[in-house]
Design an enzyme around this catalytic site. Structure first.
Site, PDB file in Angstrom:
ATOM      1  N   CYS A  19       0.863  -1.186   0.000  1.00 45.90           N
ATOM      2  CA  CYS A  19       0.000   0.000   0.000  1.00 45.90           C
ATOM      3  C   CYS A  19       0.894   1.229   0.000  1.00 45.90           C
ATOM      4  CB  CYS A  19      -0.987  -0.019   1.173  1.00 45.90           C
ATOM      5  SG  CYS A  19      -0.269   0.181   2.813  1.00 45.90           S
ATOM      6  N   ASN A  22       2.328   1.517   4.461  1.00 38.17           N
ATOM      7  CA  ASN A  22       2.483   0.280   5.216  1.00 38.17           C
ATOM      8  C   ASN A  22       2.118   0.437   6.691  1.00 38.17           C
ATOM      9  OD1 ASN A  22       5.025  -2.088   6.161  1.00 38.17           O
ATOM     10  ND2 ASN A  22       3.087  -2.587   5.226  1.00 38.17           N
ATOM     11  N   CYS A  24      -1.651   0.921   7.330  1.00 38.75           N
ATOM     12  CA  CYS A  24      -3.099   0.650   7.395  1.00 38.75           C
ATOM     13  C   CYS A  24      -3.468  -0.610   6.611  1.00 38.75           C
ATOM     14  CB  CYS A  24      -3.917   1.827   6.861  1.00 38.75           C
ATOM     15  SG  CYS A  24      -3.782   3.360   7.801  1.00 38.75           S
ATOM     16  N   ARG A  25      -3.612  -0.462   5.304  1.00 36.29           N
ATOM     17  CA  ARG A  25      -4.186  -1.535   4.486  1.00 36.29           C
ATOM     18  C   ARG A  25      -3.287  -2.756   4.358  1.00 36.29           C
ATOM     19  NH1 ARG A  25      -5.265   1.921  -0.710  1.00 36.29           N
ATOM     20  NH2 ARG A  25      -3.321   2.819   0.052  1.00 36.29           N
ATOM     21  N   SER A  26      -2.058  -2.588   3.907  1.00 38.23           N
ATOM     22  CA  SER A  26      -1.219  -3.772   3.700  1.00 38.23           C
ATOM     23  C   SER A  26      -0.869  -4.483   5.005  1.00 38.23           C
ATOM     24  CB  SER A  26       0.023  -3.462   2.859  1.00 38.23           C
ATOM     25  OG  SER A  26       0.879  -2.537   3.476  1.00 38.23           O
ATOM     26  N   ASP A 131      -8.297   3.627   1.127  1.00 40.60           N
ATOM     27  CA  ASP A 131      -7.379   4.023   2.186  1.00 40.60           C
ATOM     28  C   ASP A 131      -8.173   4.665   3.323  1.00 40.60           C
ATOM     29  OD1 ASP A 131      -5.339   4.955   3.806  1.00 40.60           O
ATOM     30  OD2 ASP A 131      -4.187   5.816   2.158  1.00 40.60           O
TER      31      ASP A 131
END
Length: 175
Positions: A19, A22, A24-26, A131
């Site tokens: 993402c 690195n 939040c999402r990934s 995001d």
């Protein structure tokens, strides 16, 4: 269910999740995917890493809201430390999955081994993982639901790939 590319070498199948920062999402996807792989008995056959295309957060833990969302759902978010994406990852990993179109452009575009994370979403394939950084807690819960669902799809695709090539990939180092 889309297939994943074949494994490059002996050892575990290597998956990288990418993402922007690195935090939040990934990392949420990393924690959930590792948990789902363990539940499926594949923890020793698949290695997961995550990173961000930007280096702003390198070495930091994940966003506290992401960690709280994972913890509330029963996952361990405590071990994550942000890393920056390295341009060698498409050669080092069997599969690189990015969270949105900007991340896809940042890593050089779609290839046989680089695609969108939600390409493997069994309920709603394609598209981006939004995001949640600039929003509220509900954005993190939305991301978690997408990540859990898509992680199940990734595990199914990996199981199929591993079962179709039954050599012992759990042992030994990478060639």
């Amino acid at each position: 269910m889309p297939a994943v590319p074949p494994q490059r070498a002996e050892g575990p199948y290597r998956v990288a999740l990418v993402c922007l920062g690195n935090i939040c999402r990934s990392p949420m996807a990393h924690v959930v995917l590792e948990s789902r792989l363990a539940d499926a008995g594949l923890a020793d056959r698949v290695e997961v890493a995550s990173s961000g295309t930007g280096g702003w957060h390198v070495g930091n833990p994940m966003d506290p809201r992401a960690a709280a969302t994972l913890t509330a759902a029963g996952y361990d978010a405590s071990r994550h430390r942000a890393r920056q994406y390295d341009a060698t990852w498409p050669e080092a990993y069997d599969l690189v999955l990015v969270m949105d179109e900007v991340n896809l452009a940042d890593v050089g575009g779609r290839t046989e081994r680089v695609g969108m994370f939600r390409d493997l979403d069994p309920a709603d394939p394609g598209g981006s993982v939004p995001d949640p950084y600039y929003g509220g807690d509900d954005g993190f819960e939305e991301v978690l639901a997408m990540v859990e669902r898509t992680s199940d799809g990734i595990v199914a695709a990996l199981q199929a790939a591993i079962e179709s090539h039954p050599s012992d990939r759990a042992g030994g180092g990478r060639a």
